[in-house]
Design a protein around this motif. Structure first.
Motif, short mmCIF file in Angstrom:
data_model
loop_
_atom_site.label_atom_id
_atom_site.label_comp_id
_atom_site.label_asym_id
_atom_site.label_seq_id
_atom_site.Cartn_x
_atom_site.Cartn_y
_atom_site.Cartn_z
N ARG A 197 -8.30 5.89 -1.15
CA ARG A 197 -9.13 5.26 -0.12
C ARG A 197 -9.40 3.79 -0.46
O ARG A 197 -9.39 2.93 0.42
CB ARG A 197 -10.45 6.04 0.03
N ALA A 198 -9.63 3.52 -1.75
CA ALA A 198 -9.87 2.13 -2.16
C ALA A 198 -8.63 1.28 -1.93
O ALA A 198 -8.72 0.11 -1.53
CB ALA A 198 -10.28 2.09 -3.64
N ALA A 247 -8.36 0.51 1.68
CA ALA A 247 -9.47 -0.34 2.10
C ALA A 247 -9.39 -1.72 1.47
O ALA A 247 -10.26 -2.55 1.70
CB ALA A 247 -10.80 0.31 1.72
N ALA A 248 -8.34 -1.95 0.66
CA ALA A 248 -8.15 -3.23 -0.02
C ALA A 248 -9.34 -3.57 -0.92
O ALA A 248 -9.73 -4.73 -1.04
CB ALA A 248 -7.88 -4.36 0.96
N ASP A 249 -9.90 -2.53 -1.56
CA ASP A 249 -11.03 -2.71 -2.47
C ASP A 249 -10.51 -2.71 -3.90
O ASP A 249 -10.43 -1.67 -4.55
CB ASP A 249 -12.05 -1.59 -2.25
N ALA A 250 -10.15 -3.88 -4.40
CA ALA A 250 -9.52 -3.98 -5.71
C ALA A 250 -10.45 -3.52 -6.83
O ALA A 250 -10.01 -2.85 -7.78
CB ALA A 250 -9.07 -5.42 -5.96
N ALA A 251 -11.72 -3.89 -6.76
CA ALA A 251 -12.66 -3.52 -7.82
C ALA A 251 -12.82 -2.01 -7.93
O ALA A 251 -12.81 -1.44 -9.03
CB ALA A 251 -14.01 -4.19 -7.56
N ALA A 252 -12.96 -1.34 -6.79
CA ALA A 252 -13.10 0.11 -6.80
C ALA A 252 -11.82 0.77 -7.30
O ALA A 252 -11.87 1.74 -8.07
CB ALA A 252 -13.45 0.62 -5.40
N GLN A 307 0.83 -1.20 0.00
CA GLN A 307 0.00 0.00 0.00
C GLN A 307 0.86 1.26 0.00
O GLN A 307 0.59 2.21 -0.74
CB GLN A 307 -0.93 -0.01 1.22
N GLU A 357 -10.16 9.18 -4.15
CA GLU A 357 -11.03 8.01 -4.02
C GLU A 357 -10.25 6.72 -4.24
O GLU A 357 -10.46 5.71 -3.55
CB GLU A 357 -12.19 8.10 -5.00
N PHE A 372 -3.68 -6.01 -2.57
CA PHE A 372 -4.92 -6.75 -2.64
C PHE A 372 -4.69 -8.26 -2.49
O PHE A 372 -5.58 -9.00 -2.07
CB PHE A 372 -5.63 -6.48 -3.97
#
Length: 204
Positions: free
Chosen positions: A164-165, A168-173, A142, A161, A197
């Motif tokens: 933040r993704a 947050a480990a939000d790969a799709a976002a 990260q 944004e 991720f």
């Protein structure tokens, strides 16, 4: 970051990827490019940490590459004497003695363990290191991705944004929010972020 200590790196001329791979290959490409386009802004990043890498581009291509050879400078340095007094520990085995401060009950417990305090402490450290390995890899990845993104995409649409993704480990976002970025910047940011991720993924 010291270029001679870098295994592999990626260079960008503006937002376009100029070269990627072993540090000597990238240094050669950067030198040739800068000589041909002295006004070009070139940034180089370590492939794993995204730390900036600086090349000394003075002289010829051969001069630049020669400065990347760590044996070139060490060859002119006097050899260290083997007669220096040895410190505590067993350096030949990679064991180093350092001070550890514990409460009396901790020392009592360690002394009662098979193998004594040193063996027990090493086992505890290894167990803790293995338990935290995934989280450590994610955090390191990260930080690397954010370091690169800040340098190359700080003004890009969706940067905050996407950050933040990332954390947050939000790969799709993350993939969606970086879609409009310059292709080479986007792809390298995704390459770095993929290790966050998927923390078990080995660094390239």
């Amino acid at each position: 970051m010291d270029a001679a200590a870098t295994q592999a790196c990626t260079a960008f001329a503006g937002t376009q990827r100029l070269a990627a791979g072993p540090v000597r290959d990238v240094a050669r490409a950067v030198k040739i490019h800068v000589d041909a386009h002295p006004e070009s802004q070139v940034l180089v990043f370590d492939r794993t940490t995204a730390q900036p890498v600086e090349f000394d581009l003075r002289g010829t291509v051969e001069d630049v590459l020669a400065r990347l050879d760590p044996t070139a400078s060490s060859a002119t340095q006097p050899a260290e004497s083997d007669s220096r007094p040895r410190g505590p520990g067993r350096p030949k085995l990679g064991v180093i003695a350092r001070e550890v401060t514990l409460l009396p009950r901790h020392w009592d417990w360690l002394a009662a363990q098979p193998g004594g305090a040193s063996v027990t402490l090493r086992k505890l450290v290894e167990d803790a290191r293995r338990a935290a390995e995934g989280a450590d890899r994610r955090r390191t990845a990260q930080e690397a991705a954010y370091r690169f993104m800040s340098a190359m995409a700080g003004n890009a649409a969706g940067f905050e944004e996407a950050t933040r993704a990332l954390f947050a480990a939000d790969a799709a976002a993350f993939e969606s929010l970086t879609h409009s970025w310059p292709a080479d910047v986007r792809d390298f940011a995704r390459e770095l972020a993929s290790r966050a991720f998927n923390p078990q993924q080995e660094a390239a």
